[in-house]
Design a protein around this motif. Sequence first.
Motif, mmCIF file in Angstrom:
data_model
loop_
_atom_site.group_PDB
_atom_site.id
_atom_site.type_symbol
_atom_site.label_atom_id
_atom_site.label_comp_id
_atom_site.label_asym_id
_atom_site.label_seq_id
_atom_site.Cartn_x
_atom_site.Cartn_y
_atom_site.Cartn_z
ATOM 1 N N THR A 263 0.743 -1.180 -0.118
ATOM 2 C CA THR A 263 0.046 0.158 -0.010
ATOM 3 C C THR A 263 0.957 1.200 0.071
ATOM 4 O OG1 THR A 263 -0.173 -0.096 2.598
ATOM 5 C CG2 THR A 263 -1.992 -0.991 1.322
ATOM 6 N N ASP A 265 0.072 5.673 -1.308
ATOM 7 C CA ASP A 265 -0.977 6.841 -0.866
ATOM 8 C C ASP A 265 -2.396 6.508 -0.989
ATOM 9 O OD1 ASP A 265 1.425 8.239 -0.856
ATOM 10 O OD2 ASP A 265 1.091 9.029 -3.015
ATOM 11 N N THR A 266 -3.076 7.315 -0.284
ATOM 12 C CA THR A 266 -4.611 7.250 -0.001
ATOM 13 C C THR A 266 -5.057 7.670 -1.387
ATOM 14 O OG1 THR A 266 -4.528 7.339 2.628
ATOM 15 C CG2 THR A 266 -6.704 7.803 1.126
ATOM 16 N N GLU A 269 -10.881 8.940 -0.056
ATOM 17 C CA GLU A 269 -11.207 9.170 1.181
ATOM 18 C C GLU A 269 -12.783 9.759 1.319
ATOM 19 O OE1 GLU A 269 -9.630 12.495 4.622
ATOM 20 O OE2 GLU A 269 -8.556 12.267 2.791
ATOM 21 N N ASN A 291 -10.947 4.945 4.158
ATOM 22 C CA ASN A 291 -10.361 4.941 2.952
ATOM 23 C C ASN A 291 -9.819 3.951 2.077
ATOM 24 O OD1 ASN A 291 -7.619 4.182 4.284
ATOM 25 N ND2 ASN A 291 -8.107 5.902 5.358
ATOM 26 N N VAL A 292 -9.433 4.236 1.077
ATOM 27 C CA VAL A 292 -8.696 3.075 0.055
ATOM 28 C C VAL A 292 -7.391 3.393 -0.363
ATOM 29 C CG1 VAL A 292 -9.136 1.083 -1.664
ATOM 30 C CG2 VAL A 292 -10.819 2.084 -0.307
ATOM 31 N N LYS A 293 -6.256 2.936 -0.209
ATOM 32 C CA LYS A 293 -5.029 3.228 -0.578
ATOM 33 C C LYS A 293 -4.718 2.483 -1.812
ATOM 34 C CE LYS A 293 -3.427 3.818 4.252
ATOM 35 N NZ LYS A 293 -3.410 5.253 4.034
ATOM 36 N N SER A 294 -3.503 3.241 -2.467
ATOM 37 C CA SER A 294 -3.158 2.716 -3.659
ATOM 38 C C SER A 294 -2.470 1.163 -3.242
ATOM 39 C CB SER A 294 -1.881 3.621 -4.178
ATOM 40 O OG SER A 294 -1.108 3.001 -5.144
ATOM 41 N N GLU A 296 -3.998 -1.499 -2.663
ATOM 42 C CA GLU A 296 -4.734 -2.569 -1.859
ATOM 43 C C GLU A 296 -6.254 -2.934 -2.260
ATOM 44 O OE1 GLU A 296 -5.757 -1.521 2.373
ATOM 45 O OE2 GLU A 296 -6.433 0.583 1.683
ATOM 46 N N ASN A 329 -7.953 11.088 -4.811
ATOM 47 C CA ASN A 329 -6.415 11.670 -4.902
ATOM 48 C C ASN A 329 -6.365 13.167 -4.192
ATOM 49 O OD1 ASN A 329 -5.304 9.328 -6.349
ATOM 50 N ND2 ASN A 329 -6.099 10.118 -8.120
ATOM 51 N N ASN A 330 -7.063 13.150 -3.272
ATOM 52 C CA ASN A 330 -7.034 14.306 -2.352
ATOM 53 C C ASN A 330 -7.762 15.376 -2.991
ATOM 54 O OD1 ASN A 330 -6.159 15.533 0.225
ATOM 55 N ND2 ASN A 330 -4.567 16.414 -0.703
ATOM 56 N N ALA A 466 -6.005 1.476 -6.872
ATOM 57 C CA ALA A 466 -6.995 1.138 -5.274
ATOM 58 C C ALA A 466 -8.087 0.544 -5.744
ATOM 59 C CB ALA A 466 -7.310 2.367 -4.780
#
Length: 518
Positions: A263, A265-266, A269, A291-294, A296, A329-330, A466
Amino acid sequence: MKNMSSNNQSSNSYAVEMLGITKRFKGIIANNNISIQLKQSEIHALLGENGAGKSTLMSILFGLYKADSGIIKINDKEVKIDNPNIANKLGIGMVHQHFKLIHNFTVLENIMLGIETVKNGLLQFSNVRKKVIEISNKYNFNIDPDEKIENLTVGQQQKVEILKILYRNNNILIFDEPTAVLTPNEIEELINIIKSLASEGKSILFISHKLNEIKEVADRCSILRRGEYIATVDVATTSKEEMSEMMVGRKVALQLDKKEANTKDTVLEVNNLIVKNKNANKNIINNISFNVKSGEIVCVAGIDGNGQSELIYALTGIINIDSGNIKLNNKDITNLNIREKTLSGIGHIPEDRHKYGLVLDYSLQENLILQNYFDSRFQKNGFLRFKNIEKYANNLINKFDIRSALGSKTITRSMSGGNQQKAIIAREIDRNPNLLIAVQPTRGLDIGAIEYIHKQIIEQRDSGKAVLLVSLEIDEVMDLSDRILVMFEGEIVANISPKETTINELGLYMSGSKRNNI
């Protein structure tokens, strides 16, 4: 392996004989001289890849299609079944993979459709309602007979289909992928119901891609491959590996090969998400954050109807949210429309492929560009570039092994359910999204296709994407996910690792009997 093909047995022991059945469609032979025989009070499984001809064969038995050649015998008497009404009169009932329900009718209206009781020009509902409630209570279906179909979950709609054939007291029952949308407990209940029906003298044809179910419920199994009859085997003495190899024509890995997640970055979110139920005081989605991360695969598990569908609808823009926010991606994408969310980097394999995934009367190639037809590759000055579209579609068809009668020109409605699903998966993965949302991605797929799709999803994860997976298949949840979010009554009640839980514990979370501190 013991071959149990029964051509040398007395025909008097059979409830159904389909002998030498051949059915051609334009460009394809769906059934090629197939013979199967169903014994009285037997549960007989029909196993095969998507497009192997199983549903076509059963549709011939139910009168939806007419065979080009071959004969059908019911209780040793040759019959002609030209339509479903004749099938019903012969005691044949069918639970279809794609539900045959009218969405703006109530449960009761759907069940009595075609066998209505009328007095003085008015439909008589009282006796029908009483019988439907009795059957529903007997099998713990908990279906409101006066609820409209459009307000029911997919799992509840499946139960209405089963109620229809139980209401008609049919003696020969066809179940076409009946467990595809059911939870583990519901599957267990259904299998018990099917066994009970067989013990009561019903003769059952059971189409399934799930070898575990076939091993649990069936007496014998007939295997088809690409429209050809392969064998009929005794289920008790034939291994899952043997059946899968006969079905696919090669050895299939029944165990998932997956390395540890890496995993980063997030990517997604979700903060304090609320979706209100317009017809009740309780929220459908109640203050959810995760959240789900890159790198995973996060799986949302739960019993059907606990808010999983609404959560995905909210994330993808199909329904509006009442409060909270969604970041990709924020970047805040909360108030973007569906296309804007798609273009921001979301791929969506929807739960209901017919309602949200495909335009059924479009060609396969048109469906494969639904998300990007406006791209310069596929249009110029507002006119579609058909040569480019066909070339692109053929590439995906070959890459994802999408089978259809006329290739990219095939009308999507005529394709098997599994191949329709593979078309959606091909389209969404090929767009290279940052976040892949996959809802029941292997629903209705055969074991070979499931193996392939699972590999595709893992490849997405391993390439740094993700993945948010929603599944009702416990084995899929446990095998495919790196992290599990369990939903109950619109809330996340557990955030757990599949390595640190058991199927039984997962069931407790799903039923609301247990929560963990999130």
